[in-house]
Design a protein around this motif. Structure first.
Motif, PDB file in Angstrom:
ATOM      1  N   LEU A   1       0.834  -1.207   0.000  1.00  0.00           N
ATOM      2  CA  LEU A   1       0.000   0.000   0.000  1.00  0.00           C
ATOM      3  C   LEU A   1       0.869   1.259   0.000  1.00  0.00           C
ATOM      4  O   LEU A   1       0.547   2.245  -0.671  1.00  0.00           O
ATOM      5  CB  LEU A   1      -0.932  -0.004   1.212  1.00  0.00           C
TER       6      LEU A   1
ATOM      7  N   SER B   1      -5.311  11.627  -3.849  1.00  0.00           N
ATOM      8  CA  SER B   1      -5.170  10.174  -3.811  1.00  0.00           C
ATOM      9  C   SER B   1      -4.106   9.755  -2.806  1.00  0.00           C
ATOM     10  O   SER B   1      -4.261   8.753  -2.098  1.00  0.00           O
ATOM     11  CB  SER B   1      -4.802   9.642  -5.198  1.00  0.00           C
TER      12      SER B   1
ATOM     13  N   VAL C   1      -8.178   2.093  -2.703  1.00  0.00           N
ATOM     14  CA  VAL C   1      -6.795   1.941  -3.160  1.00  0.00           C
ATOM     15  C   VAL C   1      -6.770   1.332  -4.560  1.00  0.00           C
ATOM     16  O   VAL C   1      -6.013   1.777  -5.426  1.00  0.00           O
ATOM     17  CB  VAL C   1      -5.995   1.059  -2.179  1.00  0.00           C
TER      18      VAL C   1
ATOM     19  N   LYS D   1      -5.179   3.242  -7.834  1.00  0.00           N
ATOM     20  CA  LYS D   1      -4.154   2.606  -8.664  1.00  0.00           C
ATOM     21  C   LYS D   1      -4.677   2.373 -10.088  1.00  0.00           C
ATOM     22  O   LYS D   1      -3.971   2.608 -11.074  1.00  0.00           O
ATOM     23  CB  LYS D   1      -3.760   1.268  -8.027  1.00  0.00           C
TER      24      LYS D   1
ATOM     25  N   CYS E   1      -4.852   7.290   0.458  1.00  0.00           N
ATOM     26  CA  CYS E   1      -4.110   6.044   0.676  1.00  0.00           C
ATOM     27  C   CYS E   1      -3.317   6.086   1.979  1.00  0.00           C
ATOM     28  O   CYS E   1      -3.223   5.075   2.690  1.00  0.00           O
ATOM     29  CB  CYS E   1      -3.175   5.774  -0.497  1.00  0.00           C
TER      30      CYS E   1
ATOM     31  N   THR F   1       1.058   4.248  -2.806  1.00  0.00           N
ATOM     32  CA  THR F   1       0.902   5.653  -2.405  1.00  0.00           C
ATOM     33  C   THR F   1       2.019   6.516  -2.974  1.00  0.00           C
ATOM     34  O   THR F   1       1.790   7.637  -3.445  1.00  0.00           O
ATOM     35  CB  THR F   1       0.882   5.770  -0.877  1.00  0.00           C
TER      36      THR F   1
END
Length: 396
Positions: A313, A325, A378, A382, A329, A317
């Motif tokens: 994660l 965003s 997330v 992405k 995240c 990020t």
């Protein structure tokens, strides 16, 4: 010119595989936990599998929207969450729509006997969306940061935090309130607020916490008379520091958890070979089941999988280009990290027991759906992340 990619290239297969591993671990752990006989004929494995199915639908729906759309709807989503918490506050517990457990009015009954839902689990993610929008907008309006602008941002953050926090503490649900504080602290740091402000606040918080702990241990009457603290709140602290003196009451959970994990030793006793009875071992104390049956090796594998999730994660990020965003995240990483640290910590006496479930493994529809919603965001960040080879022309 935009670098076009297909679905297979844009979808995060690594993250999906990690969630699949958590599903397998969860089903095995819950399957063994429910054999202790304390839960009757209820099959929590099928129910957990059902909630995972709902979670997959939530992720699919969440991926449909782009980050910019979430940014525009952030305050609407935040407002919906606050409204649900407000309804829990004003609706009487005598109504069938409101569910009360362990003296906490935190759930709504779902129709058709599906179960119940806890709005606070979703409010965590809603709060992250609102806070990310707030920080992004503030930084866009104040490109030249000063101590004054940072203080203004802190004031705005406090206003956004205080509303859901007040409703959650009223339920009461201290564990969830601590999650909100962890998210807030993480985003304050990521937002770039000067350490000239952050350091004194953190030091003051440490001093305040230490002072409260001292009064809780040695000056209980002062806290009771001045701030209205209750006896059971002190008991949780005492049973954490010295559980064996409270073995018949508050300390029982911790003692049985320590005995279960300790008896697993290095390699554990094997699936279904548990001896130690641990109450609520399919929810908050699922890690005790893993520790007893699979020992230090099995528990370490689970902890390592969480490290892998958090690392992945974090990697996502750092790849994102837009601030909104990134903040979303970062908030999700803080939420999951705190959940893992607190849940495992409370089962081994590192931290007080607060009733926080272990993400993706503990049984619980609301907790699982709330975490899947966060992971869905997330996936969306992405999936819709774009890389531009050249500056994009608005006239094209």
């Amino acid at each position: 010119m935009e670098n076009k990619k297909g679905f297979a290239d844009r979808f995060d297969w690594t993250l999906a595989f990690i969630i699949l591993l958590f599903l397998i671990i969860s089903l095995f752990a819950i399957s063994s936990a429910q054999t202790t006989g304390q839960y009757g004929p209820t099959n929590f494995v099928f129910k957990q599998l059902f909630w995972y199915g709902v979670g997959v639908i939530i992720i699919s729906m969440t991926m449909f929207f782009e980050p910019e759309q979430y940014k525009k709807l952030s305050w609407v989503i935040y407002g919906i969450g606050v409204f649900l918490l407000f309804m829990l506050f004003i609706l009487p517990g005598s109504l069938d729509i409101v569910a009360e457990r362990n003296n906490a009015k935190s759930w709504f009954h779902l129709p058709f006997g599906i179960g119940s839902i806890q709005p606070a689990e979703f409010m965590k993610t809603f709060y992250i969306l609102g806070l990310a929008r707030l920080i992004t907008k503030h930084n866009e309006n104040h490109l030249m940061k000063t101590v004054k602008t940072d203080f203004i941002l802190l004031g705005k953050i406090a206003l956004v935090l205080i509303v859901p926090l007040a409703f959650i503490l009223k339920q009461p649900d201290l564990g969830t309130a601590l999650v909100f504080l962890a998210i807030t602290i993480a985003l304050i740091i990521v937002a770039g607020i000067t350490w000239k402000i952050i350091l004194p606040i953190f030091m003051g918080s440490i001093v305040t916490g230490g002072t409260l702990l001292y009064f809780a241990l040695y000056q209980q009457d002062f806290l009771t008379n001045t701030f209205g603290f209750k006896g059971y709140q002190f008991a949780r602290i005492y049973s954490w520091l010295d559980p064996y003196s409270y073995a018949s009451d508050e300390g029982m959970h911790l003692i049985t958890s320590l005995n279960a994990i300790g008896s697993g030793e290095i390699f554990g006793k094997g699936y279904g070979e548990r001896i130690v009875y641990v109450p609520e071992n399919h929810t908050d104390f699922i890690f005790a089941v893993i520790g007893e049956e699979y020992g230090f090796v099995g528990a370490s594998i689970v902890v390592s999988l969480y490290f892998l999730l958090i690392f992945h994660l974090t990697k996502i990020t750092l790849q994102l280009k837009d601030a909104y965003s990134t903040y979303v995240c970062a908030g999700i990483i803080a939420m999951i990290t705190f959940h893992v640290f607190e849940n495992i910590g409370m089962t081994i006496q590192l931290l007080p027991i607060t009733g926080i479930p272990l993400p993706f493994i503990s049984y619980g529809g609301s907790s699982l759906m709330g975490n899947m919603l966060a992971i869905g965001l997330v996936f969306s960040m992405k999936f819709h992340h774009r890389t531009y080879m050249f500056a994009k022309n608005e006239d094209d």
